[in-house]
Design a protein around this motif. Structure first.
Motif, PDB file in Angstrom:
ATOM      1  N   ASP A  63       0.803  -1.223   0.000  1.00  0.00           N
ATOM      2  CA  ASP A  63       0.000   0.000   0.000  1.00  0.00           C
ATOM      3  C   ASP A  63       0.832   1.268   0.000  1.00  0.00           C
ATOM      4  N   CYS A  64       2.052   1.209  -0.468  1.00  0.00           N
ATOM      5  CA  CYS A  64       2.873   2.409  -0.549  1.00  0.00           C
ATOM      6  C   CYS A  64       3.765   2.322  -1.780  1.00  0.00           C
ATOM      7  N   VAL A  82       7.544  11.462  -6.161  1.00  0.00           N
ATOM      8  CA  VAL A  82       6.175  11.267  -5.687  1.00  0.00           C
ATOM      9  C   VAL A  82       6.180  10.076  -4.742  1.00  0.00           C
ATOM     10  N   THR A  83       5.798  10.288  -3.487  1.00  0.00           N
ATOM     11  CA  THR A  83       5.733   9.227  -2.487  1.00  0.00           C
ATOM     12  C   THR A  83       4.310   9.156  -1.963  1.00  0.00           C
ATOM     13  N   TYR A  84       3.777   7.959  -1.789  1.00  0.00           N
ATOM     14  CA  TYR A  84       2.389   7.843  -1.341  1.00  0.00           C
ATOM     15  C   TYR A  84       2.223   6.688  -0.364  1.00  0.00           C
ATOM     16  N   ALA A  85       1.162   6.784   0.421  1.00  0.00           N
ATOM     17  CA  ALA A  85       0.747   5.709   1.328  1.00  0.00           C
ATOM     18  C   ALA A  85      -0.775   5.693   1.358  1.00  0.00           C
ATOM     19  N   GLU A  86      -1.351   4.505   1.269  1.00  0.00           N
ATOM     20  CA  GLU A  86      -2.804   4.360   1.294  1.00  0.00           C
ATOM     21  C   GLU A  86      -3.351   4.627   2.701  1.00  0.00           C
ATOM     22  N   SER A  87      -4.673   4.856   2.772  1.00  0.00           N
ATOM     23  CA  SER A  87      -5.324   5.099   4.053  1.00  0.00           C
ATOM     24  C   SER A  87      -5.241   3.861   4.935  1.00  0.00           C
ATOM     25  N   VAL A  88      -5.022   4.102   6.213  1.00  0.00           N
ATOM     26  CA  VAL A  88      -5.056   3.048   7.228  1.00  0.00           C
ATOM     27  C   VAL A  88      -5.878   3.587   8.389  1.00  0.00           C
ATOM     28  N   VAL A 302       7.551   4.294   5.435  1.00  0.00           N
ATOM     29  CA  VAL A 302       7.379   3.982   4.016  1.00  0.00           C
ATOM     30  C   VAL A 302       8.729   3.779   3.349  1.00  0.00           C
ATOM     31  N   TYR A 303       9.698   4.647   3.658  1.00  0.00           N
ATOM     32  CA  TYR A 303      11.037   4.485   3.080  1.00  0.00           C
ATOM     33  C   TYR A 303      11.642   3.134   3.473  1.00  0.00           C
ATOM     34  N   ARG A 304      11.451   2.733   4.721  1.00  0.00           N
ATOM     35  CA  ARG A 304      12.008   1.457   5.176  1.00  0.00           C
ATOM     36  C   ARG A 304      11.293   0.277   4.529  1.00  0.00           C
ATOM     37  N   VAL A 305       9.961   0.409   4.327  1.00  0.00           N
ATOM     38  CA  VAL A 305       9.211  -0.660   3.660  1.00  0.00           C
ATOM     39  C   VAL A 305       9.708  -0.835   2.234  1.00  0.00           C
ATOM     40  N   LEU A 306       9.903   0.284   1.521  1.00  0.00           N
ATOM     41  CA  LEU A 306      10.366   0.199   0.135  1.00  0.00           C
ATOM     42  C   LEU A 306      11.787  -0.360   0.049  1.00  0.00           C
ATOM     43  N   ALA A 307      12.569  -0.160   1.110  1.00  0.00           N
ATOM     44  CA  ALA A 307      13.932  -0.695   1.126  1.00  0.00           C
ATOM     45  C   ALA A 307      13.969  -2.136   1.617  1.00  0.00           C
ATOM     46  N   LEU A 312       4.782  -4.004   6.126  1.00  0.00           N
ATOM     47  CA  LEU A 312       3.696  -3.070   5.833  1.00  0.00           C
ATOM     48  C   LEU A 312       2.876  -2.728   7.071  1.00  0.00           C
ATOM     49  N   SER A 313       2.735  -3.659   7.989  1.00  0.00           N
ATOM     50  CA  SER A 313       1.925  -3.405   9.187  1.00  0.00           C
ATOM     51  C   SER A 313       2.485  -2.279  10.034  1.00  0.00           C
TER      52      SER A 313
END
Length: 707
Positions: A63-64, A82-88, A302-307, A312-313
């Protein structure tokens, strides 16, 4: 040599419509394809591509995601990210858009390219560097049209907003919104050149989209009302432009010059250079603004998730983490609000003593009013209406009388056409339409019976109007028992009925004459000579009811899609047969204007919105008066689910991935009083379908002034 990085643009956007990724990826991909990159596609989680000296990277995980575009610029390059994260739970989805300039020497000097340069510029002098005026990344306007996207509680538009006198009540609270983060540029009316404000608004909106809001005052009446609300030192006039920074409170602002104005004389003398100064100031105000707390907490996750270093949680966990608050300051605010109480009117039939509520509660109830202002006749009804009916036999008798009185014409017409021995193809179409109309009216009648059978059933619920609509039949508006009707009441009712019929006939005749004039103008333009006494090529459609309008629109308007609103329209036809003919004519004129607008916009012949289409109307254009239009609802209506849910209607996935959309734009078939029918629509004429979607045609939907 290490490069020097300068932030040129930043936008922090809130997008509540899930999923963000589909709409964002589609609009971003279309933009980079126009720059020469191959299509990134929708299935690949990692995309890397090059086009000349430009490089593109698109990453997505769950979701990011993050998109990065590097383009050569002078001795360095521009980086759009462009960086994004979905609603939680606990956080609305966000999108951060930045443009940075990286300066550093390259092995050899290359041709200078300025992909983000906007407007005209003077020839450069080599001894000094010209300031960079950055336009927004090209995908943003298209992305902003995909949902109601905001920043700090302010809806961020893809173009300039035209503000008339009617919309002032909802705009001033937007200016003073405590959560507002983006500057708002307000353009006044230039008496010397009325078109100047329009062109300036278009220029500024293209340069600050996503980072600011551009508002153009429609006329002098709107300008005078705006300046009255702002006060002596905070207004704007004479073709000038003023930037209102955040935070802003017109009642308590001690430093008016913090919101810089620019006079019309400077704009006329310096042209685009003056407008570029406004752009630089507005965009510069948002470039270094701190991110909202929840975005700060989740961005590094988000940066850590992409790396690949976080799960994601952890995004949801970071969003749910409470923000730090100043407890002493919050306690002080609570005490001050508790001491501030405002009187509210006592309830009808009460002791007459006004109740008191905390200011924060009364503000929530009263703030954000839009077109419902003044519609005090729509506050609901108390007491009984008409004679009570009990028992199945009496209910059946009332329904039978209703069918005979109100639907006899529909039955006779449909049966007469069906039994005719000389029925043609056109007549068969009429049969189908009459049967559909009859079916919609019978369904509406069934709904009324079912609704009333669940509660107290009254004959007035089928054949009458609420007592507040006719004081003659409701001797008191306070719920007390009425006195016997005075002598002559029957004559007044009959005169009212005749006047209503005469008005409906006058509206029909006016529509015929208007169509005749339009047809003659077309013939004159084609032949170059006067044309008199020639009948029109096609008969004018004369709607007999609102359901009839919906049926005709489905058959003949190819840029209009009518949703499931027949029951609501039939209810109006049945409850108010005298007025429905007039409303039907207005609804049909509005639908034809929407059809004409959608055809032009989908074909690229017009780029504005429906309001601009009507306000800038020409002889060859179908329009309606702008006073019938309201393009937005109040903030209270939009943000409170009990109101917004009633204005959310089904659309196909290509219009909205969620299958439904909040429709704020509507046509007022009757501006005030009871009933006040509304027709809600969603404009996708510039989108994937090229059509206008009608979500609702019926009685006024609930708002802050209805029970």
């Amino acid at each position: 040599m290490a490069s020097k990085v300068t932030r040129l643009y930043q936008a922090v956007l809130r997008d509540p419509a899930a999923p963000i990724s589909i709409r964002l990826r589609r609009t971003f991909s279309e933009w980079v394809e126009r720059k020469g990159f191959p299509s990134p596609g929708a299935a690949r989680a990692m995309v890397e591509a090059e086009a000349g000296r430009a490089r593109l990277t698109m990453e997505r995980r769950g979701d990011c995601g993050r998109y990065t575009l590097d383009e050569p610029y002078g001795e360095g390059h521009l980086r759009t990210r462009v960086t994004y994260a979905e609603s939680v739970p606990g956080m609305t989805g966000w999108v951060i858009v930045t443009v940075d300039r990286h300066e550093g020497r390259e092995p050899e000097r290359r041709e200078r390219r300025e992909p983000y340069r906007r407007g005209r510029r003077e020839p450069e002098r080599r001894e000094r560097r010209e300031p960079v005026v950055v336009s927004v990344p090209g995908f943003l306007p298209a992305y902003l049209r995909t949902a109601r996207i905001s920043d700090g509680g302010v809806h961020v538009e893809d173009g300039p907003v035209v503000l008339d006198e009617e919309g002032m009540d909802r705009f001033v609270p937007v200016l003073a919104e405590p959560r507002r983060r983006v500057p708002i540029l307000v353009l006044s009316v230039d008496p010397q050149n009325p078109e100047a404000a329009r062109s300036h608004a278009d220029y500024l909106a293209g340069a600050v989209t996503g980072a600011s809001l551009v508002v153009r005052l429609a006329d002098l009446r709107a300008q005078n009302r705006f300046n009255k609300a702002m006060g002596k030192e905070l207004g704007v006039f004479g073709g000038g432009i003023r930037t209102y920074l955040a935070p802003f409170d017109p009642a308590g602002e001690r430093h008016p010059r913090r919101h810089p104005p620019m006079g019309a004389a400077m704009i006329r003398d310096q042209g685009d250079a003056a407008l570029d100064r406004i752009v630089t100031g507005a965009v510069g105000d948002t470039v270094h603004r701190e991110l909202p707390p929840d975005v700060q907490r989740t961005l590094h996750v988000v940066y850590r998730v992409l790396a690949g270093r976080a799960d994601l949680s952890e995004i949801a966990e970071a969003a749910a983490r409470p923000a730090r608050t100043d407890s002493a300051r919050e306690e002080l605010r609570r005490r001050m609000m508790a001491m501030t109480r405002r009187p509210v009117p006592a309830p009808p039939g009460g002791t007459g003593r006004a109740a008191e509520v905390p200011a924060e509660v009364s503000t929530e109830v009263s703030a954000g009013n839009t077109e419902e202002t003044g519609e005090t006749g729509e506050t609901g009804n108390t007491g009984e209406t008409g004679k009570s009916v009990s028992g199945v036999e009496e209910i059946a008798q009332v329904v039978a009388d209703m069918v005979v009185k109100e639907l006899r014409g529909d039955l006779d017409t449909a049966l007469g056409l069906a039994t005719s021995s000389q029925t043609s193809a056109g007549d068969l179409a009429r049969v189908l339409r009459e049967l559909r109309t009859l079916g919609a009216h019978l369904s509406g009648l069934r709904d009324i019976v079912a609704e009333q059978h669940r509660g107290p059933f009254t004959s007035a619920s089928l054949t009458g109007v609420p007592p507040t609509d006719d004081p003659l039949t409701n001797g008191s508006l306070t719920g007390q028992e009425s006195d016997p009707p005075a002598a002559g009441t029957g004559n007044l009712r009959e005169e009212h009925r005749l006047l209503t019929e005469e008005y409906a006939e006058a509206v029909t005749n006016a529509r015929k004459l208007t169509e005749r004039v339009r047809w003659l103008e077309g013939r004159l333009a084609e032949a170059g000579r006067p044309v008199f006494g020639v009948p029109g090529e096609s008969p004018v459609f004369e709607p007999a009811s609102l359901v009839d309008v919906l049926a005709e629109a489905r058959e003949s308007l190819r840029h209009i899609v009518v949703g499931d609103t027949d029951a609501a329209a039939a209810r109006l036809d049945l409850d108010h047969p005298a007025q429905s003919r007039t409303w039907a004519a207005k609804a049909w004129d509005s639908l034809r204007a929407l059809e004409d607008f959608a055809a032009a916009r989908s074909a690229g012949r017009f780029s504005g919105g429906f309001y601009e289409w009507c306000s800038q109307g020409s002889s060859g254009r179908l329009t309606i008066p702008t006073g019938m239009l309201s393009m937005r609802e109040s903030r209270t209506v939009v943000t409170r689910s009990k109101f917004s849910d009633r204005r959310t209607f089904a659309v196909p996935p290509e219009v909205s991935p969620g299958g439904q959309v909040l429709m704020e734009s509507h046509v007022k078939l009757r501006p005030v009083g009871y009933p006040a029918p509304r027709m809600y629509f969603h404009d996708d004429s510039g989108g994937a379908t090229g059509k206008i979607w009608i979500g609702y045609l019926g009685e006024h939907l609930p708002n802050t002034r209805t029970n």
